[in-house]
Design an enzyme around this catalytic site. Structure first.
Site, PDB file in Angstrom:
ATOM      1  N   HIS A   1       4.934   0.503   0.322  1.00  8.25           N
ATOM      2  CA  HIS A   1       5.733  -0.464   1.173  1.00  8.25           C
ATOM      3  C   HIS A   1       4.661  -1.422   1.490  1.00  8.25           C
ATOM      4  O   HIS A   1       3.643  -1.513   1.383  1.00  8.25           O
ATOM      5  CB  HIS A   1       6.069   0.490   2.246  1.00  8.25           C
ATOM      6  CG  HIS A   1       4.931   1.299   2.983  1.00  8.25           C
ATOM      7  ND1 HIS A   1       4.618   2.522   2.273  1.00  8.25           N
ATOM      8  CD2 HIS A   1       4.237   1.300   3.935  1.00  8.25           C
ATOM      9  CE1 HIS A   1       3.832   3.200   3.058  1.00  8.25           C
ATOM     10  NE2 HIS A   1       3.639   2.404   4.046  1.00  8.25           N
ATOM     11  N   HIS A  48       0.858  -1.159  -0.188  1.00  2.05           N
ATOM     12  CA  HIS A  48       0.047   0.127   0.020  1.00  2.05           C
ATOM     13  C   HIS A  48       0.942   1.207   0.097  1.00  2.05           C
ATOM     14  O   HIS A  48       1.888   1.177   0.030  1.00  2.05           O
ATOM     15  CB  HIS A  48      -1.020  -0.001   1.236  1.00  2.05           C
ATOM     16  CG  HIS A  48      -0.271  -0.041   2.408  1.00  2.05           C
ATOM     17  ND1 HIS A  48       0.705  -0.956   2.981  1.00  2.05           N
ATOM     18  CD2 HIS A  48      -0.087   1.188   3.294  1.00  2.05           C
ATOM     19  CE1 HIS A  48       1.104  -0.405   4.156  1.00  2.05           C
ATOM     20  NE2 HIS A  48       0.845   0.772   4.378  1.00  2.05           N
ATOM     21  N   HIS A  80       0.521   5.916   0.870  1.00  2.54           N
ATOM     22  CA  HIS A  80      -0.286   6.914   1.578  1.00  2.54           C
ATOM     23  C   HIS A  80       0.110   8.187   0.842  1.00  2.54           C
ATOM     24  O   HIS A  80       0.955   8.403   0.204  1.00  2.54           O
ATOM     25  CB  HIS A  80       0.036   6.886   3.027  1.00  2.54           C
ATOM     26  CG  HIS A  80       0.001   5.961   3.976  1.00  2.54           C
ATOM     27  ND1 HIS A  80      -0.957   5.274   4.438  1.00  2.54           N
ATOM     28  CD2 HIS A  80       1.110   5.125   4.425  1.00  2.54           C
ATOM     29  CE1 HIS A  80      -0.742   4.324   5.144  1.00  2.54           C
ATOM     30  NE2 HIS A  80       0.494   4.121   4.866  1.00  2.54           N
ATOM     31  N   GLU A 103       4.929   8.458   6.614  1.00  4.80           N
ATOM     32  CA  GLU A 103       4.723   7.644   7.462  1.00  4.80           C
ATOM     33  C   GLU A 103       5.873   7.230   8.576  1.00  4.80           C
ATOM     34  O   GLU A 103       6.843   6.817   7.865  1.00  4.80           O
ATOM     35  CB  GLU A 103       3.970   6.173   7.123  1.00  4.80           C
ATOM     36  CG  GLU A 103       4.000   5.226   8.334  1.00  4.80           C
ATOM     37  CD  GLU A 103       3.582   3.564   7.595  1.00  4.80           C
ATOM     38  OE1 GLU A 103       4.345   2.642   7.896  1.00  4.80           O
ATOM     39  OE2 GLU A 103       2.724   3.623   6.775  1.00  4.80           O
ATOM     40  N   GLU A 111       4.144  19.409  19.436  1.00  8.04           N
ATOM     41  CA  GLU A 111       4.597  17.911  19.941  1.00  8.04           C
ATOM     42  C   GLU A 111       3.400  16.997  20.181  1.00  8.04           C
ATOM     43  O   GLU A 111       2.565  17.504  20.760  1.00  8.04           O
ATOM     44  CB  GLU A 111       5.199  18.283  21.378  1.00  8.04           C
ATOM     45  CG  GLU A 111       5.778  17.128  21.935  1.00  8.04           C
ATOM     46  CD  GLU A 111       6.236  17.171  23.349  1.00  8.04           C
ATOM     47  OE1 GLU A 111       6.106  16.186  24.130  1.00  8.04           O
ATOM     48  OE2 GLU A 111       6.925  18.305  23.697  1.00  8.04           O
TER      49      GLU A 111
END
Length: 421
Positions: free
Chosen positions: A175, A130, A132, A136, A320
């Site tokens: 990936h 897949h 995106h 990631e 953060e």
């Protein structure tokens, strides 16, 4: 005691620092050190004990997870968006081979820059091929996993990763992930967009199933009949029927004339750059300065010893998003207003602090506290409050905070990060 209206804030703080002792009744009508606001905050200011009870319906187990919510410090001032969430409270999507659960901005409104996923793959479990629209980043929290990727120049990479290792896949690069023997793996993913969803990814099964057969034949150079057994539904996570072959065999299978990527997409735990190490713990860094492909995510791994404190600080370049791995922590976040909220954090929890808002992290348990700070940025940046004040004009700090110069001389310098140093 004089009332708030007749005292300056500076005189109030000076009086508190000098050791003025106040009763609960007097605190409610006058500000003091540790009780700076009006109307007075915190249980210490309540004169009728019945006002502190909670007789309504409740789940004690759930409520008890956040004692700082039930009894916040008197220095807290509410009104800030919720900055605590937890993977422990979100549903799993379970399939043959593993499961996943996620916290996106739909669930955690404040988290605009990062969406988080917690995934488990059993031995032989596969997260299907897949890609995106977002980058990631991931950290391994358990076991062993095999990752594969190919870059935009046709250069493939395969690697086996273990607990503490990272990977980073830039947006759009395809990936796959596979749990290895003996017990598969578990990991946490951070996407560099708060709206990202692991349940809405671009899957090879989906695309093949939704492409006319004659186009498939032309594209791959094989007869139409070759695709007659393709799955008509996506797999997402599935259980492989064969054990993963040796890594060297897979490297040989996927080798390309273009060679390998110039910089690996995997980062080993041992390669974290030590930013600081004191008797109170350590901070290790992985950003684009040492994890070269990680252009949109910077991260630290923080270990705080019992009684230690991640000092009062802020990050000037990014929000953060933090993930809690071990131990028990307490965090207070400060914003203008004033606003200040305290929350407890445990393994599996997620926190979020907006850019430039002051905060600290305290280990309140009797074991090491371990968590990760993740930023949608190419590099890690931080400003320490004590370091700033220690390197500001002394007279200015004396006048601002009513402190003796000898006290300022004792402030930690050169960004201590963890105290006591």
């Amino acid at each position: 005691m004089e009332t708030l209206s007749s005292l300056s804030r500076r005189r109030l703080l000076a009086a508190g620092a000098a050791g003025v002792v106040v009763t609960a009744a007097s605190v409610a009508s006058a500000a003091s050190f540790g009780n700076p606001d009006q109307p007075a905050e915190g249980a210490v200011n309540v004169t009728n004990p019945k006002a502190l009870t909670d007789p309504g319906p409740q789940d004690p187990d759930l409520a008890g997870n956040e004692p700082a919510f039930l009894n916040p410090p008197a220095t807290d001032v509410n009104g800030m968006p919720q900055f605590w969430a937890s993977f422990n409270l979100v549903p799993k999507r379970i399939q043959n081979g593993g499961w996943a659960r996620q916290i996106t901005q739909d669930d955690f409104k404040i988290s605009t820059t990062i969406a988080g996923v917690n995934m488990r793959l059993g031995p032989g479990g596969v997260r299907e091929l897949h890609w995106h629209q977002q980058a990631e980043w991931a950290v391994m929290t358990y076991g062993n996993c095999r990752v594969t990727i190919i870059d935009e120049n046709g250069r493939p990479e395969v690697a086996d990763v273990k607990e503490g290792d990272l990977w980073f896949f830039p947006a759009g690069l395809p990936h796959s992930l596979q749990g290895l023997e003996p017990d598969g793996c578990e990991f946490v993913i951070a996407f560099d967009n708060g709206d990202s969803s692991e349940f809405n990814t671009l899957l090879v099964t989906d695309w093949i199933a939704h492409t006319p057969p004659e186009v498939l034949a032309k594209s791959f150079g094989v007869p139409v009949e070759a695709f007659k057994n393709i799955p008509v539904h996506n797999k997402w996570i599935y259980q492989s029927n064969v054990p993963a072959p040796p890594l060297a065999d897979v490297e040989a299978q996927i080798a390309a004339s273009a060679g390998k990527p110039p910089n690996p997409y995997v980062f080993r735990r041992a390669d974290f750059k030590p930013l600081v190490e004191t008797k109170s713990g350590t901070v290790g860094l992985a950003d684009s300065t040492n994890f070269l492909v990680s252009k949109t995510i910077a991260a630290t791994v923080v270990t705080i010893k019992p009684g230690g404190l991640r000092d009062m600080h802020w990050h000037p370049n990014a929000d953060e998003w933090n993930y809690w791995i071990k131990g028990d922590g307490r965090v207070t976040v400060f914003n203008t207003g004033p606003q200040a909220i305290t929350a407890n954090f445990h393994p599996g929890d997620v926190g979020y602090v907006k850019k430039a808002l002051g905060h600290y992290v305290e280990n309140i348990g009797d074991t090491d506290l371990v968590y990760m700070e993740i930023f949608r940025a190419d590099r890690f940046e931080e400003v320490s409050l004590s370091d700033w004040l220690a390197h500001s004009p002394i007279d200015m700090v004396v006048e601002t905070l009513n402190l003796d110069p000898s006290v300022i001389a004792q402030f930690p310098k050169n960004r201590p990060d963890l105290v006591p140093a």
